[in-house]
Design an enzyme around this catalytic site. Sequence first.
Site, PDB file in Angstrom:
ATOM      1  N   ARG A 138      38.136 -18.299 -32.643  1.00 48.86           N
ATOM      2  CA  ARG A 138      37.916 -17.421 -31.472  1.00 48.86           C
ATOM      3  C   ARG A 138      37.650 -15.980 -31.894  1.00 48.86           C
ATOM      4  NH1 ARG A 138      43.123 -19.347 -30.304  1.00 48.86           N
ATOM      5  NH2 ARG A 138      43.823 -17.185 -30.382  1.00 48.86           N
ATOM      6  N   ARG A 163      53.813 -12.680 -26.058  1.00 48.09           N
ATOM      7  CA  ARG A 163      53.020 -12.409 -24.859  1.00 48.09           C
ATOM      8  C   ARG A 163      53.120 -13.680 -24.040  1.00 48.09           C
ATOM      9  NH1 ARG A 163      46.960 -10.060 -25.742  1.00 48.09           N
ATOM     10  NH2 ARG A 163      46.513 -12.231 -26.137  1.00 48.09           N
ATOM     11  N   CYS A 173      32.967  16.846 -21.020  1.00 48.11           N
ATOM     12  CA  CYS A 173      33.097  16.907 -19.559  1.00 48.11           C
ATOM     13  C   CYS A 173      32.896  15.503 -18.979  1.00 48.11           C
ATOM     14  CB  CYS A 173      32.044  17.843 -18.972  1.00 48.11           C
ATOM     15  SG  CYS A 173      31.925  19.446 -19.776  1.00 48.11           S
ATOM     16  N   MET A 174      32.943  15.390 -17.665  1.00 47.84           N
ATOM     17  CA  MET A 174      32.762  14.079 -17.040  1.00 47.84           C
ATOM     18  C   MET A 174      31.388  13.497 -17.344  1.00 47.84           C
ATOM     19  SD  MET A 174      33.005  13.011 -13.021  1.00 47.84           S
ATOM     20  CE  MET A 174      34.720  13.416 -12.813  1.00 47.84           C
ATOM     21  N   ASP A 175      30.348  14.324 -17.259  1.00 44.22           N
ATOM     22  CA  ASP A 175      28.973  13.825 -17.341  1.00 44.22           C
ATOM     23  C   ASP A 175      28.161  14.422 -18.491  1.00 44.22           C
ATOM     24  OD1 ASP A 175      29.487  12.592 -14.795  1.00 44.22           O
ATOM     25  OD2 ASP A 175      29.257  14.597 -13.937  1.00 44.22           O
ATOM     26  N   HIS A 182      47.944 -17.253 -30.864  1.00 44.56           N
ATOM     27  CA  HIS A 182      47.231 -15.995 -31.112  1.00 44.56           C
ATOM     28  C   HIS A 182      48.012 -15.170 -32.135  1.00 44.56           C
ATOM     29  CE1 HIS A 182      44.263 -13.012 -30.263  1.00 44.56           C
ATOM     30  NE2 HIS A 182      45.054 -12.179 -29.641  1.00 44.56           N
ATOM     31  N   TYR A 186      34.724  23.670 -20.749  1.00 44.95           N
ATOM     32  CA  TYR A 186      36.022  23.868 -20.089  1.00 44.95           C
ATOM     33  C   TYR A 186      37.097  24.245 -21.094  1.00 44.95           C
ATOM     34  CZ  TYR A 186      34.298  21.373 -15.923  1.00 44.95           C
ATOM     35  OH  TYR A 186      33.609  20.979 -14.807  1.00 44.95           O
ATOM     36  N   LYS A 203      35.364 -11.859 -22.839  1.00 37.38           N
ATOM     37  CA  LYS A 203      36.140 -11.152 -21.806  1.00 37.38           C
ATOM     38  C   LYS A 203      35.707  -9.685 -21.776  1.00 37.38           C
ATOM     39  CE  LYS A 203      39.858 -10.455 -25.173  1.00 37.38           C
ATOM     40  NZ  LYS A 203      41.071 -11.073 -25.759  1.00 37.38           N
TER      41      LYS A 203
HETATM   42  C1  LIG Z   1      40.959 -11.272 -27.125  1.00 41.84           C
HETATM   43  C2  LIG Z   1      41.403 -12.525 -27.764  1.00 41.84           C
HETATM   44  C3  LIG Z   1      40.769 -13.017 -28.910  1.00 41.84           C
HETATM   45  C4  LIG Z   1      39.753 -12.233 -29.692  1.00 41.84           C
HETATM   46  O1  LIG Z   1      40.419 -11.215 -30.415  1.00 41.84           O
HETATM   47  P1  LIG Z   1      39.634 -10.346 -31.505  1.00 41.84           P
HETATM   48  O2  LIG Z   1      40.676  -9.528 -32.155  1.00 41.84           O
HETATM   49  O3  LIG Z   1      38.660  -9.511 -30.741  1.00 41.84           O
HETATM   50  O4  LIG Z   1      38.983 -11.313 -32.413  1.00 41.84           O
HETATM   51  C5  LIG Z   1      41.140 -14.269 -29.373  1.00 41.84           C
HETATM   52  N1  LIG Z   1      42.098 -14.981 -28.745  1.00 41.84           N
HETATM   53  C6  LIG Z   1      42.755 -14.526 -27.651  1.00 41.84           C
HETATM   54  C7  LIG Z   1      43.822 -15.347 -27.040  1.00 41.84           C
HETATM   55  C8  LIG Z   1      42.438 -13.280 -27.131  1.00 41.84           C
HETATM   56  O5  LIG Z   1      43.090 -12.826 -26.066  1.00 41.84           O
END
Ligand SMILES: *Cc1c(COP(=O)(O)O)cnc(C)c1O
Length: 392
Positions: free
Chosen positions: A230, A137, A318-320, A171, A271, A39
């Site tokens: 994951r 969540r 700064c920005m850039d 999770h 700045y 993601k």
């Molecule tokens: C983002 C996410 C992960 C990965 O999390 P990390 O802390 O980067 O390992 C795993 N499972 C779910 C549901 C997530 O949203």
Amino acid sequence: MDSTLKRTWAEIDLDALAHNYQVLQGRMGSGSRFLGVVKADAYGHGAVEVSRTLENLGAGYLAVSNLDEALELRHGGIGLPVLQLGVTPADQTALALSCRVAQAVWSESAAQAFSAEARKAGRKLKVHIKLDTGMSRLGFPCGEDGFERSLDAICRVCALPGLEAEGVFTHFAVSDEDSEAGRAYTELQYRRFAGMLDALARRGVRFAIRHCANSGAAVSYPQYACDMFRPGIISYGIGHQADLLGLRPVMTLKTIIGAVRELPPDTAVSYGCTYRTNRPSRVGVLPIGYADGLHRVLSNRWQVWTPHGAAPIIGRICMDMCMCDLTDLPGAAEGSEVEVYGPHNSVNAAAALAGTISYELTCAVSKRVPRIYYRDGEEIGRELLLRGQSSL
Ligand SMILES: *Cc1c(COP(=O)(O)O)cnc(C)c1O
């Protein structure tokens, strides 16, 4: 490298990614498939190239947080199964089906809506049931309060037409915290997860893919490997636990010393005049700023790593552009490459100084920063996300 790129760029070391993959897969055992969490453009590393590498290494699944990210993978030629972890409006079901995405299902009403849309399309949508064991969540509540209601609801969801309940997952909230309270909470979450799976099995509801382990669990609870794990941040070789497993950072964010200035003592820099030289100073001007993802909160705090040593960032970012103090590094000259984050200059340390986590800093590396991919030590491709210039 083309001269146009000699500004600020991110080198993506796919060999480091492969190393991290092997370490993590070895740790979790061959019975557990690797789901690559890609993601947010693979946490800023480039989702398609990272996914292609993971696919070739033998990963079993990928995960994204919205359908556009899934589409990007399909357009990039990625064939692996993809799990959409986040909320998808049910009217996007046909699109999810067409890009072969498995959808997380977080409530009975969401499941009913997906079911209705999938039936309209005359197809079956793969779903993974999300259990809320303590994140509060998304998911079916698995604490004492909601357990029985969730159990009944999940049984009904798994019987809905138009859905194929392939997986179930949860999770962890604090699996990366090495405290007694953190351990107790993670163990509680796992007990709730296992408890719900047992209760469902007693009702004849079983899943082909059970998964719960994120990065923190891969490091500290490999016994929670289940059918799939994951890992996100840790597969990119960063986060405060990456060193424990000898993982290697995949991204090196680089810029150059664009100009060198000789400034007399008591000269204000940038700045707000938040920095004043206290001696005759050599100051490097770096073509990187907060619009490239270098958070402004790191002004007067972070450093860049030059081939001659560390140079503190002075004055406001700064920005850039931003400035760094080269007075003690007489060898550092105009044109030298410097590391903003990477193996010599850990993004974890920058995140700590910024009061955030490494995730936020790599995700922030912006679309005008080209990603340059390396495999077997050789450059294999470049990508720039500015409109109209997607390949270089
Ligand atoms: C983002 C996410 C992960 C990965 O999390 P990390 O802390 O980067 O390992 C795993 N499972 C779910 C549901 C997530 O949203």
